[in-house]
Write a protein that holds these residues in place. Structure first.
Motif, short mmCIF file in Angstrom:
data_model
loop_
_atom_site.label_atom_id
_atom_site.label_comp_id
_atom_site.label_asym_id
_atom_site.label_seq_id
_atom_site.Cartn_x
_atom_site.Cartn_y
_atom_site.Cartn_z
N ALA A 285 -22.02 13.63 -5.18
CA ALA A 285 -22.07 14.55 -4.03
C ALA A 285 -21.92 13.82 -2.70
O ALA A 285 -22.53 14.18 -1.70
CB ALA A 285 -23.36 15.35 -4.06
N GLY A 286 -21.10 12.77 -2.69
CA GLY A 286 -20.83 12.07 -1.44
C GLY A 286 -21.89 11.10 -0.98
O GLY A 286 -21.83 10.60 0.15
N HIS A 287 -22.88 10.82 -1.82
CA HIS A 287 -23.89 9.83 -1.43
C HIS A 287 -24.30 9.00 -2.65
O HIS A 287 -23.89 9.30 -3.77
CB HIS A 287 -25.12 10.52 -0.81
CG HIS A 287 -25.88 11.39 -1.75
ND1 HIS A 287 -25.60 12.74 -1.90
CD2 HIS A 287 -26.90 11.12 -2.60
CE1 HIS A 287 -26.42 13.26 -2.79
NE2 HIS A 287 -27.23 12.29 -3.24
N ILE A 288 -25.09 7.97 -2.39
CA ILE A 288 -25.54 7.08 -3.45
C ILE A 288 -27.05 7.21 -3.63
O ILE A 288 -27.82 7.12 -2.68
CB ILE A 288 -25.22 5.60 -3.12
CG1 ILE A 288 -23.70 5.40 -2.96
CG2 ILE A 288 -25.75 4.67 -4.21
CD1 ILE A 288 -23.33 3.99 -2.52
N ASP A 289 -27.48 7.46 -4.87
CA ASP A 289 -28.90 7.42 -5.22
C ASP A 289 -29.18 6.04 -5.83
O ASP A 289 -28.49 5.62 -6.76
CB ASP A 289 -29.25 8.50 -6.26
CG ASP A 289 -29.33 9.89 -5.63
OD1 ASP A 289 -29.29 9.98 -4.40
OD2 ASP A 289 -29.41 10.87 -6.38
N THR B 46 -36.68 6.15 -5.86
CA THR B 46 -35.29 6.47 -5.58
C THR B 46 -35.07 6.67 -4.09
O THR B 46 -35.84 7.37 -3.43
CB THR B 46 -34.84 7.74 -6.33
OG1 THR B 46 -34.96 7.54 -7.74
CG2 THR B 46 -33.39 8.08 -6.01
N MET B 47 -34.04 6.02 -3.57
CA MET B 47 -33.61 6.21 -2.18
C MET B 47 -32.20 6.76 -2.16
O MET B 47 -31.38 6.41 -3.02
CB MET B 47 -33.64 4.87 -1.44
CG MET B 47 -35.03 4.39 -1.05
SD MET B 47 -35.72 5.34 0.34
CE MET B 47 -34.57 4.86 1.63
N GLU B 48 -31.91 7.62 -1.20
CA GLU B 48 -30.57 8.19 -1.04
C GLU B 48 -29.90 7.56 0.18
O GLU B 48 -30.51 7.39 1.23
CB GLU B 48 -30.64 9.70 -0.86
CG GLU B 48 -31.16 10.45 -2.08
CD GLU B 48 -31.16 11.96 -1.85
OE1 GLU B 48 -30.76 12.39 -0.75
OE2 GLU B 48 -31.58 12.68 -2.76
#
Length: 217
Positions: A71-75, A42-44
């Protein structure tokens, strides 16, 4: 697995978002890299565009991808459990993609002839292509055909991808739902590895297939 350091995560995300290009006529290319990722990773991404570009690149090469916005980002969780092949139009593109894949956490295979004429200084062995001064080298050869019989097409396809990544001569015979695949490498070829441990493990792996392989310290 997630990167815990925000600074490191952002650096990796920026780097991985710079996706190499494909050749204009991939079908006609003869340069192959084999790659796999057994366990999901997994990368954020804080930047949605960079995250989407990364997702598009993974899908382009046939990976299983599961993005999640929160939460404002993509995993981005991704995986490619079987060895797969990526065919490109030049050796330079292969090494660009190899560097990108290694940074993304993939195992890769791209062998060159022992006297291929490369200067091996267009990157480092940790992910930017060749640099024998910083990496570990193993050599392998198979003068006789290595023959494997497969009951299903998926396993045969994986073995062919391995053979192409190693730069081997390949013969295939598919019949009645079965497949016979033969590999050989009359010339001595080499693989660059990132560490002594990786080189030793890869030697044993190749020997298990029937290659004559050795690691030069």
């Amino acid at each position: 697995m997630k990167f815990r350091s925000m600074g490191r995560m952002l650096t990796m995300a920026i780097t991985l978002a710079l996706v190499p290009t494909f050749a204009s006529a991939v079908e006609e290319g003869k340069f192959v890299i084999a790659f796999r990722m057994v366990k999901p990773k997994t990368m954020e991404f804080e930047d949605a565009k960079k995250g989407n570009d990364f997702i598009a690149a993974l899908k382009k090469i046939g990976c299983v991808v599961k993005p999640e916005d929160h939460a404002g980002h993509i995993d981005v969780t991704y995986q490619q459990p079987k060895w797969s092949e990526l065919t490109l139009g030049s050796d330079e593109l292969v090494h660009q993609w190899q560097g990108w894949l290694v940074k993304a956490g993939f195992e890769t295979l791209h062998a060159d002839g022992a006297d291929d004429g490369h200067d091996h200084e267009h990157g480092d062995a940790k992910g930017e292509g060749h640099d024998h001064e910083h990496g570990e080298i193993l050599k392998f050869q198979a003068k006789e055909w290595i023959v494997k019989h497969f009951e299903n097409e998926s396993d045969a396809k994986e073995f062919v991808a391995i053979g192409k990544g190693l730069g081997c001569e390949i013969k295939q015979d598919i019949h009645d739902g079965h497949a016979d695949v033969q590999l050989r490498s009359l010339e001595i070829r080499h693989l660059d590895c990132r560490s002594h441990e990786e080189a030793e493990a890869r030697v044993k792996w190749l020997q298990g297939f029937g290659f004559n392989a050795k690691h030069e310290d």
